[in-house]
Design a protein around this motif. Structure first.
Motif, PDB file in Angstrom:
ATOM      1  N   SER A   1       0.854  -1.236   0.091  1.00  0.00           N
ATOM      2  CA  SER A   1       0.052   0.111   0.078  1.00  0.00           C
ATOM      3  C   SER A   1       0.760   1.181   0.132  1.00  0.00           C
ATOM      4  O   SER A   1       1.962   1.298   0.325  1.00  0.00           O
ATOM      5  N   ARG A   2       0.289   2.442  -0.248  1.00  0.00           N
ATOM      6  CA  ARG A   2       1.085   3.700  -0.207  1.00  0.00           C
ATOM      7  C   ARG A   2       1.669   4.103   1.065  1.00  0.00           C
ATOM      8  O   ARG A   2       2.591   4.470   1.038  1.00  0.00           O
ATOM      9  N   TRP A   3       0.669   4.018   2.023  1.00  0.00           N
ATOM     10  CA  TRP A   3       1.185   4.280   3.400  1.00  0.00           C
ATOM     11  C   TRP A   3       2.219   3.412   3.949  1.00  0.00           C
ATOM     12  O   TRP A   3       3.228   3.610   4.565  1.00  0.00           O
TER      13      TRP A   3
ATOM     14  N   TYR B   1       4.370   1.908   1.861  1.00  0.00           N
ATOM     15  CA  TYR B   1       5.557   2.446   1.212  1.00  0.00           C
ATOM     16  C   TYR B   1       6.280   3.612   1.872  1.00  0.00           C
ATOM     17  O   TYR B   1       7.413   3.501   1.980  1.00  0.00           O
TER      18      TYR B   1
ATOM     19  N   PHE C   1       6.879  10.064  -1.736  1.00  0.00           N
ATOM     20  CA  PHE C   1       5.408  10.101  -1.323  1.00  0.00           C
ATOM     21  C   PHE C   1       4.695  10.764  -2.439  1.00  0.00           C
ATOM     22  O   PHE C   1       3.520  10.279  -3.163  1.00  0.00           O
TER      23      PHE C   1
ATOM     24  N   THR D   1       4.154   8.893  -5.686  1.00  0.00           N
ATOM     25  CA  THR D   1       3.271   7.872  -5.874  1.00  0.00           C
ATOM     26  C   THR D   1       1.848   8.456  -5.936  1.00  0.00           C
ATOM     27  O   THR D   1       0.951   7.775  -6.316  1.00  0.00           O
TER      28      THR D   1
ATOM     29  N   PRO E   1       0.639   6.490  -9.902  1.00  0.00           N
ATOM     30  CA  PRO E   1       0.801   5.232  -9.344  1.00  0.00           C
ATOM     31  C   PRO E   1       1.776   4.231  -9.911  1.00  0.00           C
ATOM     32  O   PRO E   1       1.982   3.298  -9.169  1.00  0.00           O
TER      33      PRO E   1
ATOM     34  N   TYR F   1       5.674   0.872  -5.652  1.00  0.00           N
ATOM     35  CA  TYR F   1       5.909   1.004  -4.385  1.00  0.00           C
ATOM     36  C   TYR F   1       7.194  -0.206  -3.909  1.00  0.00           C
ATOM     37  O   TYR F   1       7.775  -0.477  -3.203  1.00  0.00           O
TER      38      TYR F   1
END
Length: 356
Positions: free
Chosen positions: A2-4, A6, A343, A346, A350, A354
């Protein structure tokens, strides 16, 4: 990933880098040529007084113990006291006083390029080989060619000649809010809390004040320095923005969107602008780092008592705790901006993995 996740992974990876930088700071300050006792008492410092100061500062302790104490103090933001600049005063207090001035300068030095450089670059890219493109591109080259220290001196020389009405047709001192000097620290007391009330053990602000006249003076006083500090960034963002727009417009997915019959405005806002911003992200964050270094020169020339000028004084006068604390804070800002840059990648694209 997930982005968070990462994001938190990037935060964890930055810890060894910060640890390495802290070690380098200790080596440079403790094992370098600068002697803190000599900085306090003079180059011929010796005798009982010098020995007493060494004992008080812990310089007679084993190096490994000094290293551990130094690392613990940095991590807990216990920077000690200034040796020379304001002897005996807390470094944290000095940073709290000087930091808002640098933040005010940096805010305008970043804001001006963002709202001038990028729009001009996008305009030039959308209108290639036009007079507007030629003027914008030429202006970018000129701005980029002028070093900060030279541009600052020229800016002061030109604005001073406007006093009483000069060749520019206006008086910078009296146009808009009146100022008495082109240099100096801008007043930042245009907003604040009126009073504090105790809520148990926690002090709470009650009410705040705002002075528009003082704000106008603060903006006017910082504008010349901010233009000088942000000039190179403005030019770089203009050139990168123009190139990014040209590359995006001629890409296959934009041609496909046109073939599908999408309106030009939709293509522009949804496909062109968003993708053209991607190469600007590292430019903007990296230039924010350059502003930290440039602020030293600009603050010294314009007489702004900010962190840049404070670092210059501490480094030249051998105030080791103050210089070390400022290097540590600059490192924290640098690492934070790099994490923010990754960040933002991303968010904007997208596809930027990641997993990478």
């Amino acid at each position: 990933m997930s982005r968070w996740r990462y994001f938190f992974q990037r935060v964890l990876l930055s810890i060894p880098i910060l640890f390495l930088v802290m070690t380098l700071i200790f080596v440079i300050l403790r094992m370098g040529p600068l002697d803190p006792v000599a900085a306090m008492l003079g180059p011929e410092a010796s005798g009982v007084q010098a020995e007493q100061i060494r004992e008080n500062l812990g310089l007679n302790e084993p190096l490994w113990r000094q290293y551990i104490n130094y690392m613990v103090d940095l991590i807990t933001f216990n920077f000690g006291q200034s040796y020379v600049i304001q002897s005996g005063r807390s470094v944290n207090a000095l940073i709290a006083i000087f930091a808002p001035r640098t933040i005010w300068l940096g805010f305008w030095a970043v804001l001006l390029p963002l709202f001038i450089g990028i729009p001009l670059g996008f305009y030039a890219g959308l209108n290639p080989n036009s007079w507007g493109d030629y003027v914008a591109s030429f202006s970018g080259i000129v701005w980029l060619a002028m070093p900060n220290f030279w541009l600052a001196i020229m800016m002061l020389a030109v604005l001073r000649r406007t006093q009483g009405g000069g060749f520019l047709g206006f008086d910078w001192y009296t146009i808009g809010p009146e100022v008495r000097s082109l240099i100096g620290t801008p007043p930042l007391d245009f907003i604040g809390f009126e009073e504090w009330q105790s809520l148990g053990m926690i002090p709470m602000p009650s009410g705040f004040y705002f002075d528009g006249g003082t704000l106008a003076v603060a903006i006017k006083m910082i504008l010349p320095a901010a233009i000088v500090l942000g000039s190179a960034s403005m030019a770089t963002e203009l050139r990168i923005g123009r190139t990014a727009i040209l590359e995006t417009i001629n890409s296959n997915y934009v041609e496909t969107a046109r073939a599908k019959g999408l309106p030009g405005r939709v293509i522009l806002w949804k496909h062109v602008f968003r993708n053209a911003l991607i190469p600007l992200v590292p430019i903007i964050t990296n230039e924010a780092l350059l502003l930290l270094g440039g602020s030293v020169i600009v603050e010294v020339i314009f007489g702004i008592n900010g962190l840049g000028r404070l670092f210059f004084l501490s480094a030249t006068q051998g105030d080791l705790p103050l210089a070390g604390a400022l290097i540590f804070i600059f490192t924290l800002i640098t690492i934070s901006l790099n994490i923010l840059q990754d960040f933002l990648y991303t968010v904007l694209d997208p596809r930027v993995g990641y997993e990478q």
